[in-house]
Every structure is written in structure tokens, then in C-alpha cells.
Design a protein around this motif. Structure first.
Motif, PDB file in Angstrom:
ATOM      1  N   HIS A  25      -7.310  -0.050  10.242  1.00  0.00           N
ATOM      2  CA  HIS A  25      -6.286   0.412   9.263  1.00  0.00           C
ATOM      3  C   HIS A  25      -6.245  -0.912   8.087  1.00  0.00           C
ATOM      4  O   HIS A  25      -6.386  -0.457   7.228  1.00  0.00           O
ATOM      5  CB  HIS A  25      -4.867   0.494   9.638  1.00  0.00           C
ATOM      6  N   ASP A  43       0.961  -1.319   0.089  1.00  0.00           N
ATOM      7  CA  ASP A  43       0.076  -0.151   0.030  1.00  0.00           C
ATOM      8  C   ASP A  43       0.846   1.381   0.156  1.00  0.00           C
ATOM      9  O   ASP A  43       0.415   2.292  -0.441  1.00  0.00           O
ATOM     10  CB  ASP A  43      -0.861  -0.075   1.107  1.00  0.00           C
ATOM     11  N   ILE A  44       2.128   1.018   0.612  1.00  0.00           N
ATOM     12  CA  ILE A  44       2.710   2.443   0.584  1.00  0.00           C
ATOM     13  C   ILE A  44       3.715   2.725  -0.607  1.00  0.00           C
ATOM     14  O   ILE A  44       4.423   3.883  -0.820  1.00  0.00           O
ATOM     15  CB  ILE A  44       3.628   2.267   1.673  1.00  0.00           C
ATOM     16  N   SER A 103      -7.172  -0.359   4.609  1.00  0.00           N
ATOM     17  CA  SER A 103      -6.217  -0.233   3.294  1.00  0.00           C
ATOM     18  C   SER A 103      -6.433  -1.223   2.242  1.00  0.00           C
ATOM     19  O   SER A 103      -6.163  -1.293   1.145  1.00  0.00           O
ATOM     20  CB  SER A 103      -4.636  -0.600   4.135  1.00  0.00           C
ATOM     21  N   ARG A 126       2.713   3.117   8.043  1.00  0.00           N
ATOM     22  CA  ARG A 126       2.023   4.362   7.754  1.00  0.00           C
ATOM     23  C   ARG A 126       3.347   5.425   8.126  1.00  0.00           C
ATOM     24  O   ARG A 126       4.468   5.021   8.357  1.00  0.00           O
ATOM     25  CB  ARG A 126       1.021   4.543   8.756  1.00  0.00           C
ATOM     26  N   GLN A 127       2.992   6.661   7.774  1.00  0.00           N
ATOM     27  CA  GLN A 127       3.828   7.837   7.770  1.00  0.00           C
ATOM     28  C   GLN A 127       4.287   7.891   9.204  1.00  0.00           C
ATOM     29  O   GLN A 127       3.678   8.805   9.986  1.00  0.00           O
ATOM     30  CB  GLN A 127       3.288   9.088   7.107  1.00  0.00           C
ATOM     31  N   ALA A 183       0.688   6.535  -1.122  1.00  0.00           N
ATOM     32  CA  ALA A 183      -0.559   5.926  -0.616  1.00  0.00           C
ATOM     33  C   ALA A 183      -1.097   5.193  -1.899  1.00  0.00           C
ATOM     34  O   ALA A 183      -1.896   5.695  -2.609  1.00  0.00           O
ATOM     35  CB  ALA A 183      -1.537   6.739  -0.089  1.00  0.00           C
ATOM     36  N   ASP A 229       1.188   0.001  11.821  1.00  0.00           N
ATOM     37  CA  ASP A 229      -0.048   0.158  12.185  1.00  0.00           C
ATOM     38  C   ASP A 229      -0.933  -1.301  11.851  1.00  0.00           C
ATOM     39  O   ASP A 229      -1.282  -1.561  10.712  1.00  0.00           O
ATOM     40  CB  ASP A 229      -0.908   1.165  11.614  1.00  0.00           C
ATOM     41  N   ASP A 247       4.723  -4.494  14.041  1.00  0.00           N
ATOM     42  CA  ASP A 247       3.850  -3.382  14.754  1.00  0.00           C
ATOM     43  C   ASP A 247       4.207  -3.853  16.320  1.00  0.00           C
ATOM     44  O   ASP A 247       3.338  -4.792  16.561  1.00  0.00           O
ATOM     45  CB  ASP A 247       2.650  -3.241  14.390  1.00  0.00           C
TER      46      ASP A 247
END
Length: 308
Positions: free
Chosen positions: A95, A50-51, A99, A85-86, A55, A90, A121
Motif C-alpha cells: 500500500h 493521499d485521502i 500510494s 484507507r476506507q 483518493a 494500512d 496502524d
């Protein structure tokens, strides 16, 4: 191209994967050419996160450029990752669910064949992950699950609650960046850096628990330190060995770098990061090369690893 059934899945997967991390600046024709070359070479597995590209940026580029018929969609494997995430990681239920929905929309598909939890995480609540996975699986949005860059301890913690098999773990591995393998070869050697266990026995744990490892950065000399193939200044003996063995098998040194990983009996998949179709072809040629023990260990030692 070697096609096989990863344990605890119903997939028929190529052991070489095309990673889509760098396609954000490519146009539609370039992306289609890259994907088409991969499929022509026998690669049926495409890796996203996803990154990548911001995004869902690379997922969106892929979804805009590549359209599958129903039959074509069933013949390919699309994997994505979630959790970075930034500025933080997470694995919350909210999320993960959000996502995945955004990934499906960006990719223009109805389901992911595989979803991986991207980086550990440390605030993870296994019950939260389990609830997300159950919802995604029941809705038909994700068919298989796994992790990325995670230790046996983290996997065991997740398994306490998660109902689906955690069938994959994507980790960094190349001939020159191989603590995953090299530590076990030099176990119990006091004073030798190679003998330090940085992976908590992940290789053996994965084999014992039918977890398929996926090797990212298969041509990197270290952690983003550049490519070792062709780097004679820093890896002269290794490149001599790559050239010799490549000539013996009728492929390029790039193909042999892939074969070094796929030769391991753990059935490790290789994740390519290239955007060059020619490099995809060279890499795919190494998929099923049966390196001898002498060849495999020559590459291992000329890369700088120690045989005690």
C-alpha cells in the motif's frame, strides 16, 4: 518568516506550513492565488495526504493547478501522508509503495520531500515499512520520512527496523487543545485532568530525539469543536489576551495564535488549514514573533490551563 533546518534533514523549511486538505472544490485560479500568497509570505512548505479530497483528490487539484520550474521545485517542500484507507489503516509495503506512486502522479512531481505515516496502524510490521521506505528512498521518490499522530512507543517500534530518520511527527496542537504541553506543566497533580499523560511524554521525547513536531488545527478549540479566535462566548479572557498581545506586536490575534506555538523552543511547525489568502498572511505574520514568557503564559492560562 522564520526559515530553519529541521534536524536530521537537509531541508530549509518555513515554520509555517500550508495544508491543502480543503482545496478539492477550489478552481485552478483560486489554488494558484492561495499558493502564490503563501509563497509571497515566505511559506515554502505544502502539506498533503493521499485521502484529502477523496483518493488523491486534493493532490490532483494541486498538481493540475500549480506548475513548478526545476528551480521552483527545489525551493519548495512537498509533504504527503499515507496509511488511512476506507475503514482501516494500512502500513503494508504494497500500500505504501502504490500510494506514493499515485501521489506523485497526482501532484505531477518526481519526488516527495517528506512522507509521513498518517495514523498508527496497530497491525504494522516494522520490517514491511522499512522495506517500503528503503525502496522509495533508493528510487529517489521520497527524500525524508516521518509519522503523524504517533506516540514515542510506536516511533521506537518503527525505529527498530526503519533505516531512515523519522524526522517529523504531525500532531494536533493549539492554545486551547494543548495536552502535549499542558500535562507536563501540571505533572503529579492528583485529581487534575490536565495532569493525565495522553501523549506518553511526546514533547520531551521529540526534543530529545530531534523530531520536529508539526501542529495541525492550530486555531481549533478542541477536536473539531470550532475556532477559538473570536469566540468570546466560550473564550472571552483568551480573546482579550489575544487582542492585547496582537496590538502590542502589530499583528492580528490569528498571528498571535501562531506565535504561541512557534515560540516554544521545540521549534514546532504550524500547519494551516485555511483556503483564504488573507488568513494565510495573518498567520504567517506570527512566524517569528518572540512572545515573552509573561505573554505566552497569559495565553496559556486564559485558555483554561492550570499553573499549579
Amino acid at each position: 518568516m522564520k526559515i530553519y533546518n529541521p534536524p536530521r534533514t537537509n531541508l530549509q523549511a518555513s515554520n509555517v506550513i500550508l495544508g491543502m486538505m480543503r482545496i478539492s472544490d477550489m478552481d485552478d485560479e483560486e489554488i494558484r492565488a492561495l499558493v502564490g500568497t503563501a509563497r509571497d509570505a515566505g511559506i515554502n512548505f505544502f502539506d498533503h495526504a493521499d485521502i484529502y479530497g477523496g483518493a488523491h483528490g486534493c493532490e490532483k487539484r494541486f498538481g493540475d493547478a500549480v506548475t513548478f520550474t526545476d528551480a521552483e521545485r527545489e525551493a519548495v517542500i512537498i509533504q504527503s501522508k499515507v496509511g488511512i484507507r476506507q475503514g482501516f489503516f494500512d502500513f503494508s509495503k504494497e500500500h505504501i509503495l502504490r500510494s506514493v506512486d499515485e501521489s506523485l502522479a497526482a501532484l505531477n512531481i518526481d519526488y516527495l520531500d517528506i512522507l509521513l505515516l498518517h495514523r498508527p496502524d496497530t497491525l504494522v510490521e516494522p520490517e514491511d515499512v522499512a522495506a517500503a521506505f528503503d525502496a522509495l528512498h533508493a528510487a529517489g521518490k521520497v527524500r525524508n520520512f516521518g509519522v503523524s499522530n504517533q506516540t514515542p512507543g510506536v516511533i521506537e517500534l518503527l525505529k527498530r527496523s526503519v533505516n531512515q530518520p523519522l524526522a517529523f511527527n504531525q500532531v494536533q496542537l493549539s492554545i486551547t487543545h494543548a495536552p502535549l504541553i499542558a500535562q507536563g506543566v501540571a505533572a503529579n497533580m492528583a485529581g487534575l485532568d490536565q495532569s493525565i499523560d495522553r501523549d506518553n511524554g511526546l514533547l520531551e521525547y521529540s526534543r530529545l530525539n530531534d523530531i520536529t513536531l508539526q501542529a495541525w488545527s492550530p486555531f481549533q478549540s478542541g477536536i473539531f469543536d470550532g475556532v477559538f479566535v473570536g469566540d468570546r462566548e466560550n473564550y472571552g479572557p483568551l480573546n482579550d489576551a489575544l487582542d492585547d498581545i496582537a496590538a502590542a506586536h502589530g499583528v492580528t490575534p490569528t498571528g498571535i495564535a501562531v506565535a504561541w506555538i512557534t515560540r516554544h523552543p521545540a521549534n514546532i511547525q504550524v500547519v494551516l488549514g485555511t483556503t483564504k489568502p488573507a488568513r494565510v498572511v495573518e498567520s504567517a505574520a506570527g512566524s517569528g514573533i518572540p512572545l515573552s514568557r509573561e505573554e505566552w503564559y497569559r495565553l496559556f492560562t486564559t485558555a483554561g490551563h492550570v499553573l499549579p
